[in-house]
Design a protein around this motif. Structure first.
Motif, PDB file in Angstrom:
ATOM      1  N   UNK A  44      -5.868  15.474  -0.518  1.00  0.00           N
ATOM      2  CA  UNK A  44      -6.675  15.339   0.690  1.00  0.00           C
ATOM      3  C   UNK A  44      -5.154  15.769   1.087  1.00  0.00           C
ATOM      4  N   UNK A  45      -5.006  17.556   1.880  1.00  0.00           N
ATOM      5  CA  UNK A  45      -3.931  17.412   3.276  1.00  0.00           C
ATOM      6  C   UNK A  45      -5.517  16.861   4.692  1.00  0.00           C
ATOM      7  N   UNK A  46      -4.495  15.749   5.010  1.00  0.00           N
ATOM      8  CA  UNK A  46      -5.011  15.905   6.298  1.00  0.00           C
ATOM      9  C   UNK A  46      -4.261  14.711   6.855  1.00  0.00           C
ATOM     10  N   UNK A  47      -4.339  14.402   8.134  1.00  0.00           N
ATOM     11  CA  UNK A  47      -3.462  13.309   9.263  1.00  0.00           C
ATOM     12  C   UNK A  47      -3.510  12.085   7.901  1.00  0.00           C
ATOM     13  N   UNK A  48      -2.156  11.457   8.181  1.00  0.00           N
ATOM     14  CA  UNK A  48      -2.140   9.906   7.516  1.00  0.00           C
ATOM     15  C   UNK A  48      -1.995   8.774   8.695  1.00  0.00           C
ATOM     16  N   UNK A  98      -8.544   5.761  12.269  1.00  0.00           N
ATOM     17  CA  UNK A  98      -7.296   5.102  11.459  1.00  0.00           C
ATOM     18  C   UNK A  98      -7.800   4.902   9.763  1.00  0.00           C
ATOM     19  N   UNK A  99      -9.455   4.179  10.149  1.00  0.00           N
ATOM     20  CA  UNK A  99      -9.874   4.535   8.265  1.00  0.00           C
ATOM     21  C   UNK A  99      -9.726   6.125   7.609  1.00  0.00           C
ATOM     22  N   UNK A 104      -8.450   8.569   2.775  1.00  0.00           N
ATOM     23  CA  UNK A 104      -7.445   9.426   1.465  1.00  0.00           C
ATOM     24  C   UNK A 104      -6.852   8.916   0.374  1.00  0.00           C
ATOM     25  N   UNK A 105      -6.684   7.894   0.557  1.00  0.00           N
ATOM     26  CA  UNK A 105      -5.610   7.131  -0.022  1.00  0.00           C
ATOM     27  C   UNK A 105      -6.876   6.408  -1.472  1.00  0.00           C
ATOM     28  N   UNK A 106      -8.258   6.539  -1.650  1.00  0.00           N
ATOM     29  CA  UNK A 106      -8.652   5.476  -2.248  1.00  0.00           C
ATOM     30  C   UNK A 106      -8.977   6.441  -3.111  1.00  0.00           C
ATOM     31  N   UNK A 107      -8.926   5.565  -4.142  1.00  0.00           N
ATOM     32  CA  UNK A 107      -9.253   6.422  -5.931  1.00  0.00           C
ATOM     33  C   UNK A 107     -10.947   6.627  -6.513  1.00  0.00           C
ATOM     34  N   UNK A 108     -11.406   5.416  -5.386  1.00  0.00           N
ATOM     35  CA  UNK A 108     -12.714   5.293  -6.106  1.00  0.00           C
ATOM     36  C   UNK A 108     -13.719   6.018  -4.931  1.00  0.00           C
ATOM     37  N   UNK A 185      -8.664   1.442   2.145  1.00  0.00           N
ATOM     38  CA  UNK A 185      -6.956   1.465   2.135  1.00  0.00           C
ATOM     39  C   UNK A 185      -5.732   1.632   2.779  1.00  0.00           C
ATOM     40  N   UNK A 186      -4.420   0.439   1.994  1.00  0.00           N
ATOM     41  CA  UNK A 186      -3.461   0.970   3.294  1.00  0.00           C
ATOM     42  C   UNK A 186      -3.608   0.344   4.661  1.00  0.00           C
TER      43      UNK A 186
END
Length: 319
Positions: A44-48, A98-99, A104-108, A185-186
């Protein structure tokens, strides 16, 4: 002086065009997204997530949990309530944002597709976290008390809250652990690594730590992801609660299974002890310094290394 002269000659030899060509060439190369780089980025292209805003989240939590220490002291409860409310509102906004960036790093989380769905889920998780702040506060005040009574050098509770690295670390850890339980995540790892870089105490947010926990001095302590620590446990500097070995699946991938120790209630572990593997240290045990333990020990154990033997060596003889 010689180095300066060489640099001057070198700069004179390179004209402006050569310099610009080097800059342009490397800008072009570094602007391309490599295959390796693309494989490490979320789809997903989104802010980190922002490390600076995560720092601010922890600062706000501190101001809410220890309001008299990290804000101007307010003896009037109504005024205190006002300032805590302001900080809580700010915390809710920052944490939700921030959550959302971390999701976007959540694989589930494949069912969360749209931006609106992401922010709805982030708001739900942030609200759930805020609802646990009273319990986080209760646990942190047990840690303050444990550290105060574990260290005769502590003259008052304020000294522990302001100065002791364990309180900075445990504030980060207890916030991160709750977010980890919520499967955020993260963000939890960013939070614990902020404390790690500042104090030298490395606690994975997945570790389970009971109440009245203290770490004296603290530098060099490592607590792994699947560690379970009971109540009234004290560690000293350099202690490692780590894994002894790792297991792999049929494809050679490392399995994330319980691999760190279980430390039961009322255990003290002295400096530079390494306790490795999924073993149990029984309650009311004392583990001496510089010990390497890879097997379980029963309750009320006293484990120490053998005493040094003076063999009377002289001038290096016999060594």
């Amino acid at each position: 002086m010689v180095f300066h002269s060489i640099c001057t000659i070198f700069a004179g030899d390179m004209n402006k065009k050569d310099t610009n060509d080097v800059v342009r060439r490397n800008v072009t190369l570094l602007s391309k997204i490599s295959e390796k780089e693309a494989s490490m980025m979320p789809a997903i292209e989104a802010p980190l997530p922002s490390v600076e805003q995560v720092k601010e989240i922890v600062r706000l939590v501190k101001s809410i949990i220890f309001p008299d220490y990290f804000n101007k002291r307010q003896p009037d409860e109504a005024i205190r309530s006002y300032y805590i409310g302001v900080h809580m509102e700010e915390l809710m906004g920052l944490l939700t944002k921030q959550i959302a960036h971390g999701l976007q790093f959540c694989e589930d989380c494949k069912e969360i597709r749209t931006k609106e769905q992401v922010y709805q889920e982030a708001a739900r998780l942030a609200t759930t976290f805020i609802d646990t702040l009273p319990e986080i506060k209760r646990l942190l005040y047990t840690d303050v008390e444990a550290m105060f009574y574990a260290d005769p050098a502590a003259t008052n509770y304020g000294e522990v809250i302001f100065c002791y690295p364990v309180m900075n670390t445990m504030t980060h850890y207890r916030v991160a652990h709750r977010l980890h339980e919520l499967k955020v995540p993260v963000i939890p790892r960013i939070i614990t690594e902020l404390a790690h870089s500042k104090t030298g105490i490395d606690i994975h947010p997945g570790a389970q730590i009971g109440e009245y926990f203290s770490i004296d001095h603290g530098t060099g302590v490592v607590i792994g992801e699947t560690t379970i620590i009971g109540n009234h446990v004290t560690l000293y500097q350099g202690v490692t609660l780590g894994a002894k070995s790792f297991k792999y699946d049929e494809n050679g991938n490392m399995l994330n299974i319980p691999r760190h120790p279980i430390i039961e209630d009322h255990v003290t572990v002295y400096s530079n002890a390494s306790i490795l593997g999924r073993i149990t240290i029984g309650h009311h045990s004392v583990i001496g310094g510089n010990i390497w333990i890879t097997h379980s020990v029963p309750p009320y154990s006293r484990i120490q290394q053998s005493k040094a033997v003076d063999a009377g060596f002289q001038d290096g003889a016999g060594i």
